[in-house]
Design an enzyme around this catalytic site. Sequence first.
Site, mmCIF file in Angstrom:
data_model
loop_
_atom_site.group_PDB
_atom_site.id
_atom_site.type_symbol
_atom_site.label_atom_id
_atom_site.label_comp_id
_atom_site.label_asym_id
_atom_site.label_seq_id
_atom_site.Cartn_x
_atom_site.Cartn_y
_atom_site.Cartn_z
ATOM 1 N N ARG A 232 -7.355 -5.703 -3.953
ATOM 2 C CA ARG A 232 -6.510 -6.746 -4.537
ATOM 3 C C ARG A 232 -6.946 -6.956 -5.979
ATOM 4 N NH1 ARG A 232 -3.651 -5.791 -0.956
ATOM 5 N NH2 ARG A 232 -2.718 -7.170 0.625
ATOM 6 N N ASP A 256 -5.371 0.373 -8.479
ATOM 7 C CA ASP A 256 -3.987 0.408 -7.986
ATOM 8 C C ASP A 256 -3.422 -1.015 -7.938
ATOM 9 O OD1 ASP A 256 -1.708 1.756 -6.838
ATOM 10 O OD2 ASP A 256 -2.300 1.003 -4.866
ATOM 11 N N GLU A 261 -0.113 -8.894 -11.070
ATOM 12 C CA GLU A 261 0.886 -7.860 -10.804
ATOM 13 C C GLU A 261 2.205 -8.374 -10.260
ATOM 14 O OE1 GLU A 261 0.285 -5.906 -6.511
ATOM 15 O OE2 GLU A 261 -1.518 -5.738 -7.727
ATOM 16 N N HIS A 293 0.265 -0.344 -7.456
ATOM 17 C CA HIS A 293 0.159 -0.711 -6.045
ATOM 18 C C HIS A 293 0.988 0.226 -5.160
ATOM 19 C CE1 HIS A 293 -1.204 -4.369 -3.548
ATOM 20 N NE2 HIS A 293 -1.137 -3.295 -2.781
#
Length: 330
Positions: A232, A256, A261, A293
């Site tokens: 996260r 990622d 985000e 992500h």
Amino acid sequence: MTIAFFSALPFEQTWFEPYRLNHRITYIAEALTPQTAWRARGHQAVCAFVNDDLSRPTLTLLNGMGVSVVGMRCTGLDNVDQEAMQALNMSLLHLPGYAPASVAELSVALLLALVRHLPEASQRVRSGNFAIDGLMGTTLHGKTVGVVGTGHIGQAFARCMQGFGCTVLAYDIRPNRKLLDTGVRYVALADLLAQADVVSLHCPLNDQTGHLINDRTLTLLKAGAVLVNTGRGRLVDTAAVLDALDAGKLGGYAADVYEGERAYFHYDFSAKPIPDTLLNRLRQHPKVLLTAHQGFLTDEAMRQIARGLLNQFSFYDNQQTALVTKASMC
């Protein structure tokens, strides 16, 4: 059961329709927030994703519209107020252990691409530049890798790193016996950070792990260490990581995820301005490799998510039907 799928990506319908059975699904591209919750009106359930807002205000609105069950098509539940769900007598369905290899393998791919300068190398070749100066990489074999969080994904990543010939250290509040048997050694977080050449984050996001990597913990890292984050975004203080990269304390950052985000990832901003200065600094940094992500994005993982989650919806629906039938017979 009627289900409103929020944050539905264009390709998801292709995966969920074959397992839909008697469910009626409405695919909604918008994220679930207090402002968009009204779109669930007339549905018995919602299905949400990693950046949807399942806070008390949203859940209260959903509950008032007759939504009684929430399905999460992601592993983490940090965006779900579970206390509010319990108070509102709402049921939560999720898939805590789906396709851990998909995220673990992306972690490995990001790490390898970063330490071997693959994005830059590929870009050079595409432009007709076949020079290799400036692309000196690092060999993973023989390095020490620290794995923070040894759930399903952390375990899979640790085994991958052992396959590369790395020594693996781990930190978790609940050590895993199976990993111990493979030679993984559990140590305190401070010791892991001090000894590891690579630190990879696979722990859940909660009150204890928010900004686990920060100004203070970054000072504990071995000079030139590489940090990987496919968990996260808020596990790290992004500004502190960027400062450590600029200072040469951190050798590289592969991620990622990003703590801000929600407003950007999974949307196309190629023709739009991005006002987030921290995100711009992150994505343009020469020592950063960032993806949006996509750790879950494999054929195998999508099939498990679609089949597993819709099976849970069916099981829940059958249970409710059985309870109503039993009550009517009494």
